[in-house]
Design a protein around this motif. Structure first.
Motif, PDB file in Angstrom:
ATOM      1  N   GLU A 100       3.819   2.739   2.591  1.00 38.73           N
ATOM      2  CA  GLU A 100       5.184   3.049   2.226  1.00 38.73           C
ATOM      3  C   GLU A 100       5.503   4.547   2.429  1.00 38.73           C
ATOM      4  O   GLU A 100       6.875   4.533   3.074  1.00 38.73           O
ATOM      5  CB  GLU A 100       5.378   2.890   0.699  1.00 38.73           C
ATOM      6  CG  GLU A 100       5.195   1.489   0.250  1.00 38.73           C
ATOM      7  CD  GLU A 100       5.163   1.274  -1.246  1.00 38.73           C
ATOM      8  OE1 GLU A 100       5.760   2.092  -2.156  1.00 38.73           O
ATOM      9  OE2 GLU A 100       4.601   0.144  -1.819  1.00 38.73           O
ATOM     10  N   ARG A 101       4.715   5.313   2.112  1.00 43.54           N
ATOM     11  CA  ARG A 101       5.063   6.767   2.779  1.00 43.54           C
ATOM     12  C   ARG A 101       5.248   6.856   4.090  1.00 43.54           C
ATOM     13  O   ARG A 101       6.122   7.487   4.678  1.00 43.54           O
ATOM     14  CB  ARG A 101       4.101   7.747   2.173  1.00 43.54           C
ATOM     15  CG  ARG A 101       4.009   8.055   0.686  1.00 43.54           C
ATOM     16  CD  ARG A 101       3.122   9.234   0.517  1.00 43.54           C
ATOM     17  NE  ARG A 101       1.762   8.750   0.484  1.00 43.54           N
ATOM     18  CZ  ARG A 101       1.289   8.416  -0.854  1.00 43.54           C
ATOM     19  NH1 ARG A 101       1.893   8.170  -1.783  1.00 43.54           N
ATOM     20  NH2 ARG A 101      -0.157   8.193  -0.661  1.00 43.54           N
ATOM     21  N   THR A 152       0.976  -1.281  -0.114  1.00 42.15           N
ATOM     22  CA  THR A 152      -0.109  -0.001   0.055  1.00 42.15           C
ATOM     23  C   THR A 152       0.801   1.317   0.062  1.00 42.15           C
ATOM     24  O   THR A 152       1.915   1.408   0.776  1.00 42.15           O
ATOM     25  CB  THR A 152      -0.894   0.142   1.211  1.00 42.15           C
ATOM     26  OG1 THR A 152      -1.655  -1.225   1.194  1.00 42.15           O
ATOM     27  CG2 THR A 152      -1.747   1.187   1.097  1.00 42.15           C
ATOM     28  N   ARG A 153       0.598   2.137  -0.955  1.00 41.48           N
ATOM     29  CA  ARG A 153       1.412   3.183  -0.926  1.00 41.48           C
ATOM     30  C   ARG A 153       1.421   4.253   0.298  1.00 41.48           C
ATOM     31  O   ARG A 153       2.415   4.735   0.592  1.00 41.48           O
ATOM     32  CB  ARG A 153       1.096   4.307  -2.032  1.00 41.48           C
ATOM     33  CG  ARG A 153       1.369   3.651  -3.439  1.00 41.48           C
ATOM     34  CD  ARG A 153       2.454   4.744  -4.069  1.00 41.48           C
ATOM     35  NE  ARG A 153       2.957   4.349  -5.301  1.00 41.48           N
ATOM     36  CZ  ARG A 153       4.066   3.631  -5.489  1.00 41.48           C
ATOM     37  NH1 ARG A 153       4.871   3.436  -4.450  1.00 41.48           N
ATOM     38  NH2 ARG A 153       4.320   3.535  -6.953  1.00 41.48           N
ATOM     39  N   ASP A 154       0.328   4.364   0.847  1.00 41.85           N
ATOM     40  CA  ASP A 154      -0.002   5.226   2.132  1.00 41.85           C
ATOM     41  C   ASP A 154       0.944   4.783   3.266  1.00 41.85           C
ATOM     42  O   ASP A 154       1.817   5.224   3.932  1.00 41.85           O
ATOM     43  CB  ASP A 154      -1.285   5.281   2.438  1.00 41.85           C
ATOM     44  CG  ASP A 154      -2.241   6.110   1.460  1.00 41.85           C
ATOM     45  OD1 ASP A 154      -1.506   6.810   0.757  1.00 41.85           O
ATOM     46  OD2 ASP A 154      -3.450   6.056   1.778  1.00 41.85           O
ATOM     47  N   SER A 211       6.970  -5.391  -1.943  1.00 39.09           N
ATOM     48  CA  SER A 211       5.345  -5.304  -1.783  1.00 39.09           C
ATOM     49  C   SER A 211       4.748  -6.577  -1.998  1.00 39.09           C
ATOM     50  O   SER A 211       3.365  -6.679  -2.207  1.00 39.09           O
ATOM     51  CB  SER A 211       5.056  -4.625  -3.195  1.00 39.09           C
ATOM     52  OG  SER A 211       5.493  -5.069  -4.013  1.00 39.09           O
TER      53      SER A 211
END
Length: 130
Positions: A17-18, A13-15, A35
């Protein structure tokens, strides 16, 4: 000066990762982000992380399968493993505890607190092997 703590981060999930980038954006950490479950095991074998933070719901291999592989097949009790997931079912938490995790973080989490929690869990776990 000691070597940086090697942390394998597993989430798709990108969020998240950030949030991981925020949490571990300081000296003292060397991170690798993957991932999917197969990449977790590949990175574990090749990179030998000190700590693994992973979701239970990953493509290809679940966090449960990865835990079983590391703890039972690889017979590795020393690597600090912390689950970071939205899964809150008590039975899942119990299974993870039985498989030898050092922490269970429910998403969403506060990124700025995560590094301290990881360091604390890792120190406590490593003290068992000293």
């Amino acid at each position: 000066m000691s070597d940086p703590l090697k942390i394998l981060l597993a989430d798709d999930t990108r969020d998240v990762e950030r949030a991981y980038n925020i949490a571990f954006d300081e000296e003292g950490f060397e991170t690798k982000l993957v991932s999917d479950g197969e990449k977790v095991l590949e990175a574990y074998e090749e990179w030998k992380p000190d700590v693994i933070l992973m979701d239970l719901q990953l493509p290809f291999l679940s966090g449960f399968e990865i835990l079983k592989t590391i703890r039972k097949t690889q017979n590795d009790a020393k690597t600090t493993i912390i689950i970071v997931t939205a899964v809150r079912r008590e039975e899942d938490i119990k299974v993870c505890m039985q498989l030898g995790i050092q922490g269970y973080v429910i998403k969403p989490f506060v990124a700025y607190d995560l590094a301290d929690k990881v360091l604390d869990s890792h120190r406590k776990h490593q003290a068992k092997f000293a």
